[in-house]
Design an enzyme around this catalytic site. Structure first.
Site, PDB file in Angstrom:
ATOM      1  N   TYR A  91     -14.727   1.515   8.047  1.00 13.50           N
ATOM      2  CA  TYR A  91     -13.277   1.718   8.219  1.00 13.50           C
ATOM      3  C   TYR A  91     -12.892   1.517   9.698  1.00 13.50           C
ATOM      4  CZ  TYR A  91      -8.938   4.552   8.384  1.00 13.50           C
ATOM      5  OH  TYR A  91      -7.662   5.028   8.585  1.00 13.50           O
TER       6      TYR A  91
ATOM      7  N   ASP B 266      -2.305  -6.827  -4.943  1.00 17.86           N
ATOM      8  CA  ASP B 266      -3.634  -6.664  -4.360  1.00 17.86           C
ATOM      9  C   ASP B 266      -3.579  -7.461  -3.058  1.00 17.86           C
ATOM     10  OD1 ASP B 266      -6.207  -7.079  -3.548  1.00 17.86           O
ATOM     11  OD2 ASP B 266      -6.982  -7.712  -5.512  1.00 17.86           O
TER      12      ASP B 266
ATOM     13  N   GLY C  92       0.863  -1.183   0.000  1.00 19.83           N
ATOM     14  CA  GLY C  92       0.000   0.000   0.000  1.00 19.83           C
ATOM     15  C   GLY C  92       0.899   1.232   0.000  1.00 19.83           C
TER      16      GLY C  92
ATOM     17  N   ASP D 228       1.856  -2.089  -4.361  1.00 16.00           N
ATOM     18  CA  ASP D 228       0.549  -1.425  -4.343  1.00 16.00           C
ATOM     19  C   ASP D 228      -0.322  -2.035  -5.445  1.00 16.00           C
ATOM     20  OD1 ASP D 228      -0.264   1.584  -3.025  1.00 16.00           O
ATOM     21  OD2 ASP D 228      -1.569   0.799  -4.595  1.00 16.00           O
ATOM     22  N   ILE D 229      -1.632  -1.865  -5.295  1.00 15.28           N
ATOM     23  CA  ILE D 229      -2.562  -2.354  -6.323  1.00 15.28           C
ATOM     24  C   ILE D 229      -2.644  -1.361  -7.488  1.00 15.28           C
ATOM     25  CG2 ILE D 229      -4.611  -1.281  -5.286  1.00 15.28           C
ATOM     26  CD1 ILE D 229      -6.175  -3.796  -6.061  1.00 15.28           C
TER      27      ILE D 229
ATOM     28  N   GLY E  49      -0.037   5.552  -1.256  1.00 19.07           N
ATOM     29  CA  GLY E  49      -0.973   6.477  -0.615  1.00 19.07           C
ATOM     30  C   GLY E  49      -0.235   7.639   0.038  1.00 19.07           C
ATOM     31  N   GLN E  50      -1.011   8.410   0.789  1.00 17.05           N
ATOM     32  CA  GLN E  50      -0.494   9.617   1.440  1.00 17.05           C
ATOM     33  C   GLN E  50       0.696   9.305   2.352  1.00 17.05           C
ATOM     34  OE1 GLN E  50      -3.108  11.093   4.460  1.00 17.05           O
ATOM     35  NE2 GLN E  50      -2.277  13.171   4.407  1.00 17.05           N
TER      36      GLN E  50
ATOM     37  N   LYS F 276     -10.712  -1.513  11.401  1.00 17.26           N
ATOM     38  CA  LYS F 276      -9.460  -1.210  12.102  1.00 17.26           C
ATOM     39  C   LYS F 276      -9.485  -1.738  13.545  1.00 17.26           C
ATOM     40  CE  LYS F 276      -6.674   0.409   9.101  1.00 17.26           C
ATOM     41  NZ  LYS F 276      -5.368  -0.234   8.867  1.00 17.26           N
TER      42      LYS F 276
HETATM   43  C1  AKB Z   1      -9.790   9.347   7.520  1.00 14.57           C
HETATM   44  O1  AKB Z   1     -10.198  10.514   7.627  1.00 14.57           O
HETATM   45  O2  AKB Z   1     -10.485   8.407   7.142  1.00 14.57           O
HETATM   46  C2  AKB Z   1      -8.363   9.061   7.910  1.00 14.57           C
HETATM   47  C3  AKB Z   1      -8.238   8.638   9.330  1.00 14.57           C
HETATM   48  C4  AKB Z   1      -8.638   9.547  10.434  1.00 14.57           C
HETATM   49  O3  AKB Z   1      -7.787   7.562   9.599  1.00 14.57           O
HETATM   50  N1  AKB Z   1      -7.533  10.198   7.684  1.00 14.57           N
END
Ligand code: AKB
Length: 340
Positions: free
Chosen positions: A161, A71, A29, A55-56, A32-33, A165
């Protein structure tokens, strides 16, 4: 005599030994940022010949080391890359963030949950260390302190998300306890960059606002003016992550740590930008991301990180806004009057 020789050896080698020393690292990954600057920083620590970035995405990104397409939901391809490159430290960054996750919850479950299980199983089989970042999105609901949120509290996230996590944190800790996997995780606050990337997170207004200030002179913010959230500048986030990756496992009293950064709201950030670009105008038009932001902490207690692995961070919103603007490529600043 033997004891003295041993002692001498230990004293001589100690300054060079940290958890990343001599490791071969995979960053999954990597586009990304956080991925791009983290790959550069890890290359500086272990040498670019010891880092594989994966990365994908087929987006063109300049990377200092060898690259593999991956992936993370494809466990056998993931395992092949780890075994072929003799990887012994997996940095598993691949994830779908909060805002994109709410649009595509099935994809978020597959990338964030299946991807993480694949990585953990490989770490377990191949006896590799593994870092999987977490987030302030693991908090949610009304049953936790929103100010100075401690590391141990009720976790009732409302986004896919956040839910995925929490799962990552718990299964990683389980793999440590059950199978001895060196799993570690930091809960990142919102990360602000001086680079453009896909703005898929709720906190990403804080980077997008700078590019709109420079390119359009105005910004319509998707969060309300007083929405306080914990944030960190990318360079400080990378510095902290390297410090954490290097930390001796015995020093770490827990598997998952909070990282606080600095808390501010869109109105305060806009005011700091207006000190440098006085003509900049902001409007507020909260959308579905407001509800997500409202479910998260307003500030974070990261005292365990300070105690266990020496983390520290102290900046003002004005300092932060200046750092971000200074770091933006001059091509975006042409023709814009900026006060120093
Ligand atoms: C998001 O906004 O989804 C992320 C985070 C807070 O993990 N930047």
């Amino acid at each position: 005599m033997k004891a003295t020789a041993n002692l001498l050896y230990r004293t001589q080698t100690r300054p060079f030994s940290h958890a990343l020393h001599g490791r071969r690292v995979l960053v999954a990954g990597c586009k990304g940022q956080i991925g791009v600057p983290l790959v550069h920083a890890i290359c500086e620590v272990v040498g670019k010949e010891n880092v594989i970035a994966a990365d994908i995405s087929d987006k063109k990104v300049a990377l200092p080391c060898q690259y593999e397409q991956l992936d993370v939901t494809d466990g056998s391809r993931y395992d092949k890359i780890v075994s072929e490159h003799k990887i012994d430290y997996i940095v598993h960054l691949a994830a779908i963030l909060s805002a994109l996750g709410e649009r595509f919850p099935d994809r978020a479950t597959s990338v964030n949950v299946t991807g993480c299980i694949n990585a953990l199983n490989i770490a377990r089989e191949r006896k590799s260390r593994i870092f999987v970042p977490s987030t302030i999105a693991v908090f949610g609901g009304d049953h936790f302190p929103k100010i100075q949120t401690p590391v141990d509290t009720v976790l009732q996230p409302t986004t896919i998300y956040g839910i995925s996590k929490v799962f990552n944190e718990m299964i990683g800790t389980y793999y440590h306890n059950k199978f001895g996997v060196d799993f570690r995780s930091i809960r990142y606050p919102g990360v602000i960059s001086s680079e453009k990337y896909d703005f898929n997170g709720t906190t990403d207004y804080s980077t997008e606002i700078f590019f709109h200030a420079l390119e359009k002179g105005q910004y319509k913010c998707w969060l309300a003016p007083k929405t306080n959230l914990p944030m960190i500048y990318i360079d400080d986030c990378i510095k902290g992550t390297i410090q954490f990756l290097k930390a001796d496992g015995a020093q770490l009293k827990r598997k998952v740590y909070n990282m606080a950064g600095i808390s501010f709201n869109p109105e305060e950030l806009a005011a700091s930008i207006q000190k440098m670009i006085p003509s900049f105008k902001v409007e507020y038009e909260p959308d579905f991301r407001q509800k997500i932001a409202d479910s998260w902490p307003k500030s974070i207690d990261d005292s365990e990180s300070k105690k266990d692995w020496g983390w520290s961070y102290d900046v003002t919103v004005d300092d932060l806004a200046k750092k971000i603007l200074d770091g933006i490529d001059p091509q975006y600043k042409q023709g814009v009057k900026i006060n120093k």
